[in-house]
Write a protein that holds these residues in place. Structure first.
Motif, PDB file in Angstrom:
ATOM      1  N   ARG A 174       0.854  -1.190   0.000  1.00 49.84           N
ATOM      2  CA  ARG A 174       0.000   0.000   0.000  1.00 49.84           C
ATOM      3  C   ARG A 174       0.886   1.234   0.000  1.00 49.84           C
ATOM      4  NH1 ARG A 174      -3.165   0.093   5.121  1.00 49.84           N
ATOM      5  NH2 ARG A 174      -1.158   0.767   5.926  1.00 49.84           N
ATOM      6  N   MET A 177      -0.201   7.127   2.396  1.00 48.95           N
ATOM      7  CA  MET A 177      -1.239   8.138   2.196  1.00 48.95           C
ATOM      8  C   MET A 177      -0.835   9.475   2.803  1.00 48.95           C
ATOM      9  SD  MET A 177      -4.680   5.859   2.798  1.00 48.95           S
ATOM     10  CE  MET A 177      -5.746   7.220   2.329  1.00 48.95           C
ATOM     11  N   GLU A 202      -2.873  14.459   2.199  1.00 40.22           N
ATOM     12  CA  GLU A 202      -2.998  13.010   2.076  1.00 40.22           C
ATOM     13  C   GLU A 202      -3.192  12.599   0.623  1.00 40.22           C
ATOM     14  OE1 GLU A 202      -5.664  10.876   4.565  1.00 40.22           O
ATOM     15  OE2 GLU A 202      -5.408  12.257   6.247  1.00 40.22           O
ATOM     16  N   PRO A 204      -4.587   9.834  -2.187  1.00 37.54           N
ATOM     17  CA  PRO A 204      -5.693   8.864  -2.228  1.00 37.54           C
ATOM     18  C   PRO A 204      -5.176   7.451  -2.010  1.00 37.54           C
ATOM     19  CG  PRO A 204      -5.169   9.642  -4.439  1.00 37.54           C
ATOM     20  CD  PRO A 204      -4.383  10.495  -3.488  1.00 37.54           C
ATOM     21  N   TYR A 205      -6.062   6.570  -1.591  1.00 38.75           N
ATOM     22  CA  TYR A 205      -5.678   5.179  -1.334  1.00 38.75           C
ATOM     23  C   TYR A 205      -5.222   4.519  -2.634  1.00 38.75           C
ATOM     24  CZ  TYR A 205      -5.967   0.336   0.269  1.00 38.75           C
ATOM     25  OH  TYR A 205      -5.677  -0.971   0.583  1.00 38.75           O
ATOM     26  N   ARG A 207      -2.953   0.819  -3.899  1.00 36.50           N
ATOM     27  CA  ARG A 207      -2.182  -0.376  -3.565  1.00 36.50           C
ATOM     28  C   ARG A 207      -1.517  -0.913  -4.827  1.00 36.50           C
ATOM     29  NH1 ARG A 207      -1.754  -3.826   0.632  1.00 36.50           N
ATOM     30  NH2 ARG A 207      -3.402  -2.745   1.773  1.00 36.50           N
ATOM     31  N   PRO A 243      -4.890   8.793   9.719  1.00 36.58           N
ATOM     32  CA  PRO A 243      -4.906   8.230   8.362  1.00 36.58           C
ATOM     33  C   PRO A 243      -4.777   6.715   8.390  1.00 36.58           C
ATOM     34  CG  PRO A 243      -3.401  10.095   8.509  1.00 36.58           C
ATOM     35  CD  PRO A 243      -3.801   9.755   9.911  1.00 36.58           C
ATOM     36  N   ILE A 244      -5.246   6.071   7.331  1.00 37.31           N
ATOM     37  CA  ILE A 244      -5.249   4.610   7.286  1.00 37.31           C
ATOM     38  C   ILE A 244      -3.846   4.046   7.482  1.00 37.31           C
ATOM     39  CG2 ILE A 244      -5.650   2.611   5.783  1.00 37.31           C
ATOM     40  CD1 ILE A 244      -7.992   4.098   4.572  1.00 37.31           C
ATOM     41  N   ASP A 245      -2.861   4.638   6.825  1.00 31.75           N
ATOM     42  CA  ASP A 245      -1.512   4.068   6.913  1.00 31.75           C
ATOM     43  C   ASP A 245      -0.832   4.354   8.244  1.00 31.75           C
ATOM     44  OD1 ASP A 245      -1.430   6.759   6.225  1.00 31.75           O
ATOM     45  OD2 ASP A 245       0.515   6.587   5.252  1.00 31.75           O
TER      46      ASP A 245
END
Length: 302
Positions: A174, A177, A202, A204-205, A207, A243-245
């Motif tokens: 991934r 972000m 940030e 965008p997501y 992978r 954030p997700i990461d």
């Protein structure tokens, strides 16, 4: 940040680059317009500063580019004879805007075929350290990452305190972000406990495609979806967006995949109506509740 916001940000960066460097391009025997073409201008700049073309690729890797961009600033002014520590400090402290001053106020003389070897021992150490950080960040972010097992949920397979390296290329790495973060740190800075990233910019997501799909009973590392940063500082305290990461990493066994039906019968997991067959090195965890009107005799439980 939205796609429109990122496009405006990139456009602004390109305009600043053109206005601050076109005179340098001309002084190096290039055309002024070459400083205004995205990506192409970076390739030409590498030729001007006598650095390998693949540095351009590193400029597009999040986190790594935070190291490479200042390096390019320094190499750019040194390619025109501004080698002193004062010039290096000024170009770094002004986030590259010192190049404006050099371009419009100084006599520009390009040094052709400038040596790539650092002039001093300090320069050699600095170059070596920066190269090591860049290489380690690339491996850590896109290829594999070390983890330590903190809990006993996977006992008999992984024990508390076990160290392991987790491949990111099998399932696809991934991309970061958070565009601004300290290399090789997760969500906090050791000792200080402060955030190691800035969440205002940030990506965008995204992978990178992998070459293997997740299978039943695979052990995987993932970001805990509901994790939030707990603000333990002075008021106002509470929870902050994470954030997700930068959410906490968990390691668990994947027992079901998208589209599967999952049931728990008598403490056992059933996938699509079939009892899940765990590997030999796996152990179920059971909890027992005891109700008694008499005091428990702990001697028989030891």
């Amino acid at each position: 940040m939205t796609l429109t916001g990122w496009l405006l940000f990139i456009l602004t960066v390109q305009v600043i680059h053109f206005l601050s460097t076109w005179k340098l391009y001309v002084a190096a025997g290039r055309q002024a317009w070459e400083a205004g073409i995205p990506i192409y201008n970076a390739v030409i700049l590498m030729k001007i500063i006598n650095r390998p073309w693949w540095w351009v690729i590193l400029l597009f890797f999040p986190i790594v580019n935070l190291i490479m961009i200042p390096v390019v600033w320094v190499e750019t002014i040194r390619s025109f004879g501004f080698n002193s520590a004062k010039h290096t400090f000024l170009v770094l402290i002004t986030l590259g805007l010192y190049i404006f001053y050099i371009s419009y106020t100084q006599n520009l003389e390009h040094i052709v075929d400038r040596s790539r070897k650092p002039r001093t021992t300090t320069g050699e150490w600095t170059s070596s350290i920066l190269f090591a950080i860049v290489a380690a960040t690339l491996v850590h972010t896109y290829f594999m990452q070390p983890f330590t097992i903190p809990t006993s949920s996977l006992e008999k397979t992984l024990l508390v305190g076990d160290y392991l390296f987790v491949s990111k290329i099998h399932y696809g790495a991934r991309a970061p972000m958070t565009s601004v973060a300290l290399p090789m740190l997760h969500d906090r800075v050791p000792l200080s406990g402060s955030k190691s990233y800035y969440s205002g910019l940030e990506f965008p997501y995204f992978r990178i495609p992998g070459f293997q799909n997740i299978k039943h009973n695979d052990i995987v590392v993932f970001s805990w979806p509901v994790d939030e940063y707990v603000d333990i500082g002075p008021p106002p305290s509470g929870y902050m967006y994470k954030p997700i990461d930068k959410k906490s990493n968990y390691v668990k066994r994947c027992v079901a995949l998208p589209g599967d039906s999952l049931e728990i019968k008598n403490g056992y997991v059933h996938i699509n109506g079939i009892k899940n067959d765990l590997p030999d090195r796996a152990k179920l965890m059971f909890y027992m509740a005891v109700t008694s009107t008499e005091p428990l005799d702990y001697s028989i439980m030891s």
